[in-house]
Design a protein around this motif. Structure first.
Motif, PDB file in Angstrom:
ATOM      1  N   MET A   6       0.713  -1.202   0.078  1.00 44.61           N
ATOM      2  CA  MET A   6      -0.055  -0.039   0.094  1.00 44.61           C
ATOM      3  C   MET A   6       0.829   1.262  -0.014  1.00 44.61           C
ATOM      4  SD  MET A   6      -1.117  -0.012   4.023  1.00 44.61           S
ATOM      5  CE  MET A   6       0.073   0.040   5.347  1.00 44.61           C
ATOM      6  N   SER A   7       0.631   2.502  -0.851  1.00 49.15           N
ATOM      7  CA  SER A   7       1.431   3.522  -0.634  1.00 49.15           C
ATOM      8  C   SER A   7       0.234   4.716  -0.575  1.00 49.15           C
ATOM      9  CB  SER A   7       2.359   3.479  -1.468  1.00 49.15           C
ATOM     10  OG  SER A   7       1.761   3.659  -2.964  1.00 49.15           O
ATOM     11  N   LYS A   8       0.883   5.936   0.019  1.00 45.93           N
ATOM     12  CA  LYS A   8      -0.022   7.224  -0.061  1.00 45.93           C
ATOM     13  C   LYS A   8       1.374   7.967  -0.745  1.00 45.93           C
ATOM     14  CE  LYS A   8      -2.853  10.487   0.126  1.00 45.93           C
ATOM     15  NZ  LYS A   8      -3.824  10.528  -1.025  1.00 45.93           N
ATOM     16  N   ARG A   9       1.061   9.177  -1.521  1.00 45.41           N
ATOM     17  CA  ARG A   9       2.094   9.927  -2.130  1.00 45.41           C
ATOM     18  C   ARG A   9       1.572  11.217  -1.785  1.00 45.41           C
ATOM     19  NH1 ARG A   9       4.059  10.227  -8.431  1.00 45.41           N
ATOM     20  NH2 ARG A   9       2.682  11.993  -8.086  1.00 45.41           N
ATOM     21  N   ILE A  10       2.829  12.243  -1.269  1.00 44.09           N
ATOM     22  CA  ILE A  10       2.526  13.690  -0.902  1.00 44.09           C
ATOM     23  C   ILE A  10       3.536  14.394  -1.891  1.00 44.09           C
ATOM     24  CG2 ILE A  10       2.875  14.998   1.224  1.00 44.09           C
ATOM     25  CD1 ILE A  10       2.528  12.438   2.702  1.00 44.09           C
ATOM     26  N   VAL A  11       3.188  15.403  -2.457  1.00 40.87           N
ATOM     27  CA  VAL A  11       4.222  16.151  -3.021  1.00 40.87           C
ATOM     28  C   VAL A  11       4.517  17.534  -2.586  1.00 40.87           C
ATOM     29  CG1 VAL A  11       4.665  17.257  -5.373  1.00 40.87           C
ATOM     30  CG2 VAL A  11       3.181  15.278  -5.212  1.00 40.87           C
ATOM     31  N   PRO A  12       5.480  17.535  -1.678  1.00 39.63           N
ATOM     32  CA  PRO A  12       5.892  18.778  -0.968  1.00 39.63           C
ATOM     33  C   PRO A  12       6.760  19.698  -2.148  1.00 39.63           C
ATOM     34  CG  PRO A  12       7.234  17.069  -0.301  1.00 39.63           C
ATOM     35  CD  PRO A  12       6.319  16.435  -1.298  1.00 39.63           C
ATOM     36  N   SER A  13       6.577  21.050  -1.770  1.00 40.42           N
ATOM     37  CA  SER A  13       7.291  22.066  -2.403  1.00 40.42           C
ATOM     38  C   SER A  13       8.903  21.968  -2.392  1.00 40.42           C
ATOM     39  CB  SER A  13       6.968  23.271  -2.161  1.00 40.42           C
ATOM     40  OG  SER A  13       5.731  23.754  -2.345  1.00 40.42           O
ATOM     41  N   PRO A  14       9.688  22.263  -3.268  1.00 43.95           N
ATOM     42  CA  PRO A  14      10.991  22.122  -3.081  1.00 43.95           C
ATOM     43  C   PRO A  14      11.593  23.210  -2.415  1.00 43.95           C
ATOM     44  CG  PRO A  14      10.614  22.517  -5.301  1.00 43.95           C
ATOM     45  CD  PRO A  14       9.213  22.546  -4.437  1.00 43.95           C
ATOM     46  N   ASN A  15      12.961  22.904  -1.656  1.00 42.00           N
ATOM     47  CA  ASN A  15      13.450  23.962  -0.401  1.00 42.00           C
ATOM     48  C   ASN A  15      12.597  24.433   0.601  1.00 42.00           C
ATOM     49  OD1 ASN A  15      15.988  23.670  -2.142  1.00 42.00           O
ATOM     50  ND2 ASN A  15      14.698  24.782  -3.765  1.00 42.00           N
ATOM     51  N   VAL A  16      11.553  23.575   0.947  1.00 37.86           N
ATOM     52  CA  VAL A  16      10.643  23.942   2.204  1.00 37.86           C
ATOM     53  C   VAL A  16      10.837  22.678   3.042  1.00 37.86           C
ATOM     54  CG1 VAL A  16       8.557  24.270   2.852  1.00 37.86           C
ATOM     55  CG2 VAL A  16       9.094  25.210   0.678  1.00 37.86           C
ATOM     56  N   LEU A  34       7.403  -1.063   6.660  1.00 37.26           N
ATOM     57  CA  LEU A  34       6.694   0.241   6.705  1.00 37.26           C
ATOM     58  C   LEU A  34       7.779   1.432   6.544  1.00 37.26           C
ATOM     59  CD1 LEU A  34       4.008   1.871   7.016  1.00 37.26           C
ATOM     60  CD2 LEU A  34       4.494   2.108   9.469  1.00 37.26           C
ATOM     61  N   ALA A  35       7.511   2.083   5.258  1.00 35.30           N
ATOM     62  CA  ALA A  35       8.595   3.086   4.959  1.00 35.30           C
ATOM     63  C   ALA A  35       8.042   4.281   4.762  1.00 35.30           C
ATOM     64  CB  ALA A  35       9.491   2.586   3.926  1.00 35.30           C
ATOM     65  N   VAL A  36       8.839   5.512   4.795  1.00 31.56           N
ATOM     66  CA  VAL A  36       8.472   6.805   4.243  1.00 31.56           C
ATOM     67  C   VAL A  36       9.793   6.883   3.491  1.00 31.56           C
ATOM     68  CG1 VAL A  36       8.304   9.429   4.673  1.00 31.56           C
ATOM     69  CG2 VAL A  36       7.429   7.791   6.474  1.00 31.56           C
ATOM     70  N   SER A  46      13.542   5.754  -9.022  1.00 33.47           N
ATOM     71  CA  SER A  46      13.993   5.394  -7.648  1.00 33.47           C
ATOM     72  C   SER A  46      13.467   5.977  -6.393  1.00 33.47           C
ATOM     73  CB  SER A  46      15.567   5.427  -7.696  1.00 33.47           C
ATOM     74  OG  SER A  46      16.153   6.551  -7.811  1.00 33.47           O
ATOM     75  N   TRP A  47      13.528   5.451  -5.423  1.00 29.75           N
ATOM     76  CA  TRP A  47      12.900   6.079  -4.016  1.00 29.75           C
ATOM     77  C   TRP A  47      14.099   5.750  -2.914  1.00 29.75           C
ATOM     78  CZ3 TRP A  47       8.139   8.482  -3.640  1.00 29.75           C
ATOM     79  CH2 TRP A  47       7.440   8.271  -4.680  1.00 29.75           C
ATOM     80  N   GLU A  48      14.274   7.027  -2.467  1.00 28.25           N
ATOM     81  CA  GLU A  48      14.970   6.975  -1.059  1.00 28.25           C
ATOM     82  C   GLU A  48      14.463   6.687   0.178  1.00 28.25           C
ATOM     83  OE1 GLU A  48      18.037  10.451   1.175  1.00 28.25           O
ATOM     84  OE2 GLU A  48      16.630  10.926  -0.798  1.00 28.25           O
ATOM     85  N   ARG A  81       6.129   9.319  -0.046  1.00 27.40           N
ATOM     86  CA  ARG A  81       5.055   8.223   0.067  1.00 27.40           C
ATOM     87  C   ARG A  81       5.295   7.396   1.327  1.00 27.40           C
ATOM     88  NH1 ARG A  81       6.487   3.767  -4.573  1.00 27.40           N
ATOM     89  NH2 ARG A  81       8.294   2.762  -3.611  1.00 27.40           N
ATOM     90  N   ILE A  82       4.163   7.030   1.831  1.00 24.41           N
ATOM     91  CA  ILE A  82       4.371   6.174   3.029  1.00 24.41           C
ATOM     92  C   ILE A  82       3.811   4.731   2.341  1.00 24.41           C
ATOM     93  CG2 ILE A  82       3.276   5.565   4.938  1.00 24.41           C
ATOM     94  CD1 ILE A  82       2.655   8.776   5.390  1.00 24.41           C
TER      95      ILE A  82
END
Length: 143
Positions: A6-16, A34-36, A46-48, A81-82
């Protein structure tokens, strides 16, 4: 048993700077991960991993949930994403709740130029300056 994700995506602003908080519960002998995670949009996909927990973290279904807090400051437009992946058996429960994404308050420097008759430059951290003149007029005070 089939593993599931399962995953949920969030799109934050850069440099904030942001803080992502969540409550989680992971119980069972086959519990997965479980990962963020964060990935730059438009890149290779790719996901860090910023934070993770794996395997059983709680001793029973009734055990108190655990809070996680993850700080992130993406330098480019990114997705966060979580993601949860269950394990291979039927005893692999992962649950999340109370997810919050908040911008961190970062103190900034506010400068008041020529504040009052005698002038001068005053620098404050984290607030807008308000100038007042003392009665003896020997100098000016930023309050």
């Amino acid at each position: 048993m089939v593993m599931s994700t399962m995953s949920k995506r969030i799109v934050p602003s850069p440099n904030v700077p942001y803080t992502i908080e969540l409550w989680y519960h992971m119980y069972g002998s086959n519990t997965g991960t479980l990962a963020v995670e964060m990935s730059a949009l438009g890149e290779d996909g790719s996901w860090e991993t910023l934070w993770w927990r794996s395997q059983e973290q709680h001793t029973s279904y009734g055990a108190a949930w655990t809070q996680a807090s993850v700080s992130v400051t993406p330098t480019v437009r990114s997705a966060v994403r979580i993601s949860g992946t269950t394990g291979s058996g039927s005893h692999s429960d992962i649950a999340i709740d109370g997810v919050k994404v908040a911008r961190n308050v970062v103190p900034t420097t506010a400068v008041a130029h020529n504040c009052g008759a005698m002038g001068g430059d005053y620098a404050l951290t984290g607030c807008a300056p308000v100038c007042s003149q003392p009665s003896d007029i020997t100098g000016y005070i930023v309050t």
